[in-house]
Scaffold this active site. Structure first.
Site, PDB file in Angstrom:
ATOM      1  N   ASP A 166       6.139  -1.374  -0.500  1.00  0.00           N
ATOM      2  CA  ASP A 166       5.831  -1.271   0.914  1.00  0.00           C
ATOM      3  C   ASP A 166       5.989  -1.768   1.677  1.00  0.00           C
ATOM      4  O   ASP A 166       7.136  -2.193   1.502  1.00  0.00           O
ATOM      5  CB  ASP A 166       3.718  -2.322   0.425  1.00  0.00           C
ATOM      6  CG  ASP A 166       2.794  -2.029   1.398  1.00  0.00           C
ATOM      7  OD1 ASP A 166       2.821  -1.216   2.157  1.00  0.00           O
ATOM      8  OD2 ASP A 166       2.293  -3.456   1.679  1.00  0.00           O
TER       9      ASP A 166
ATOM     10  N   ASN B 159      -5.231   6.198   0.754  1.00  0.00           N
ATOM     11  CA  ASN B 159      -4.290   5.887   2.080  1.00  0.00           C
ATOM     12  C   ASN B 159      -4.284   7.721   3.211  1.00  0.00           C
ATOM     13  O   ASN B 159      -3.843   7.601   4.095  1.00  0.00           O
ATOM     14  CB  ASN B 159      -3.052   6.314   1.440  1.00  0.00           C
ATOM     15  CG  ASN B 159      -2.088   4.983   1.155  1.00  0.00           C
ATOM     16  OD1 ASN B 159      -1.137   5.219   1.125  1.00  0.00           O
ATOM     17  ND2 ASN B 159      -2.383   4.002   2.405  1.00  0.00           N
TER      18      ASN B 159
HETATM   19  C1  IPE Z   1      -0.815   0.189  -0.899  1.00  0.00           C
HETATM   20  O1  IPE Z   1      -0.099   0.075  -0.100  1.00  0.00           O
HETATM   21  C2  IPE Z   1      -0.606   2.141  -1.376  1.00  0.00           C
HETATM   22  C3  IPE Z   1       0.799   3.150  -1.629  1.00  0.00           C
HETATM   23  C4  IPE Z   1       2.117   1.741  -1.329  1.00  0.00           C
HETATM   24  C5  IPE Z   1       1.490   3.840  -1.684  1.00  0.00           C
HETATM   25  P1  IPE Z   1      -1.211  -0.132   1.404  1.00  0.00           P
HETATM   26  O2  IPE Z   1      -0.248  -0.233   2.082  1.00  0.00           O
HETATM   27  O3  IPE Z   1      -1.838   1.097   1.426  1.00  0.00           O
HETATM   28  O4  IPE Z   1      -1.973  -1.389   0.915  1.00  0.00           O
HETATM   29  P2  IPE Z   1      -3.389  -1.678   2.350  1.00  0.00           P
HETATM   30  O5  IPE Z   1      -3.506  -1.074   2.803  1.00  0.00           O
HETATM   31  O6  IPE Z   1      -2.273  -2.776   2.506  1.00  0.00           O
HETATM   32  O7  IPE Z   1      -3.825  -2.926   0.703  1.00  0.00           O
HETATM   33  C1  IPE Z   2       3.944   2.173   2.334  1.00  0.00           C
HETATM   34  O1  IPE Z   2       4.059   1.108   3.525  1.00  0.00           O
HETATM   35  C2  IPE Z   2       3.936   3.832   2.293  1.00  0.00           C
HETATM   36  C3  IPE Z   2       3.186   4.155   2.017  1.00  0.00           C
HETATM   37  C4  IPE Z   2       1.048   3.010   1.916  1.00  0.00           C
HETATM   38  C5  IPE Z   2       2.271   5.735   1.805  1.00  0.00           C
HETATM   39  P1  IPE Z   2       3.348   1.484   4.278  1.00  0.00           P
HETATM   40  O2  IPE Z   2       3.104   2.583   5.164  1.00  0.00           O
HETATM   41  O3  IPE Z   2       2.450   1.005   3.838  1.00  0.00           O
HETATM   42  O4  IPE Z   2       3.924   0.187   5.588  1.00  0.00           O
HETATM   43  P2  IPE Z   2       3.765  -1.589   6.215  1.00  0.00           P
HETATM   44  O5  IPE Z   2       2.360  -1.474   5.411  1.00  0.00           O
HETATM   45  O6  IPE Z   2       2.425  -1.162   7.151  1.00  0.00           O
HETATM   46  O7  IPE Z   2       4.614  -1.865   6.449  1.00  0.00           O
HETATM   47 MG    MG Z   3       1.546  -1.150   3.677  1.00  0.00          MG
END
Ligand code: IPE
Ligand code: IPE
Ligand code: MG
Length: 253
Positions: free
Chosen positions: A29, A77
């Protein structure tokens, strides 16, 4: 100076078998935040994140870790903007094509967990090709969680079992923790010993809900694109110092 991977591998082989994580799961993340902090588009964070994936799978191979499960896309997502999702699918397809050589060279065995039915055909095609090619590789299992949700996974198993009970091929008393475990996407993989989350959020975001029951958690503020090999080795070293009790008492108590 001693190579840190070598040093970590030495420590891992010196320590008891139970001190070595056999299965590491990672919530990758913070890609978007990493990019936004640098005035870059969020997708640039995802692009850079692929380099961290390479580093982690290479290091896991060097350390003889049995399996690493990487959270690539959650079932939630899909709420994201269409353009970001399209880019993520493009990145995934590219990764599956470009990494094929490395996956084969390193002897990694690819596995994909999650729903398949919502993924674009071109991604499925490249995925199946890499899955088939790496099927009998002897090394670390590289498990990609794509369109994965822990609740979705458990619901799927519950439906399957209910169907079998209704059809008379399974008795209700035969539904055990072991049977449920054996129906999950992760069937056959070792227990998740260590769960790493980058980006600093203290939550599991629907990742491996059943499987994380007794995993050790290691959360860092470092965002995924800047997560280094040293950070990864520190998490593995810290794991060796954890006292796991599984609800019981320490052995020496
Ligand atoms: C979890 O991260 C999913 C992945 C890393 C693929 P998110 O960014 O989707 O999680 P939340 O929304 O902050 O809980
Ligand atoms: C994790 O990074 C990757 C996916 C969920 C695909 P994020 O896209 O959630 O990055 P942040 O949490 O918004 O920084
Ligand atoms: Mg994230």
């Amino acid at each position: 100076m001693k190579d840190p991977v070598k040093a970590c591998a030495d420590r891992a082989s010196e320590s008891a078998e139970s001190k070595r994580p056999r299965h590491i799961a990672i919530i990758m993340d913070g890609n978007g935040r990493w990019a936004q902090a640098r005035d870059l588009p969020r997708i640039e964070g995802h692009r850079r994140g692929v380099e961290t994936v390479r580093m982690v799978s290479e290091t896991a191979t060097e350390l003889n870790i049995d399996a690493i499960t990487l959270y690539c896309l959650s079932s939630e997502n899909w709420k994201r903007p269409k353009a970001e999702l399209e880019f993520l699918m493009h990145l995934l397809e590219q990764y599956l094509i470009e990494e094929r050589r490395t996956i084969m060279d390193q002897g990694l065995r690819l596995k994909v967990i999650g729903r398949r039915d919502r993924l674009p055909e071109n991604v499925i095609k490249e995925m199946d090709k890499t899955l088939a090619m790496s099927e009998s590789n002897p090394g670390t299992q590289l498990v990609l969680a794509i369109d994965y949700g822990g609740r979705d996974e458990i619901t799927k198993v519950a439906r399957e079992l209910a169907r079998e009970v209704a059809a008379g091929s399974l008795r209700e008393e035969e539904i055990s923790e072991e049977r449920i475990t054996s129906r999950l996407y992760t069937a056959g993989l070792p227990e998740v010993d260590l769960m790493i989350r980058t980006g600093g959020d203290m939550r599991v975001s629907n990742f491996l809900l059943w499987q994380l029951s007794y995993s050790e958690l290691w959360i860092t503020d470092t965002c995924w694109p800047e997560f280094t090999r040293e950070n990864f080795l520190t998490a593995i070293d810290d794991f060796a110092l954890r006292q796991r009790r599984f609800g019981g008492l320490n052995v020496n108590e």
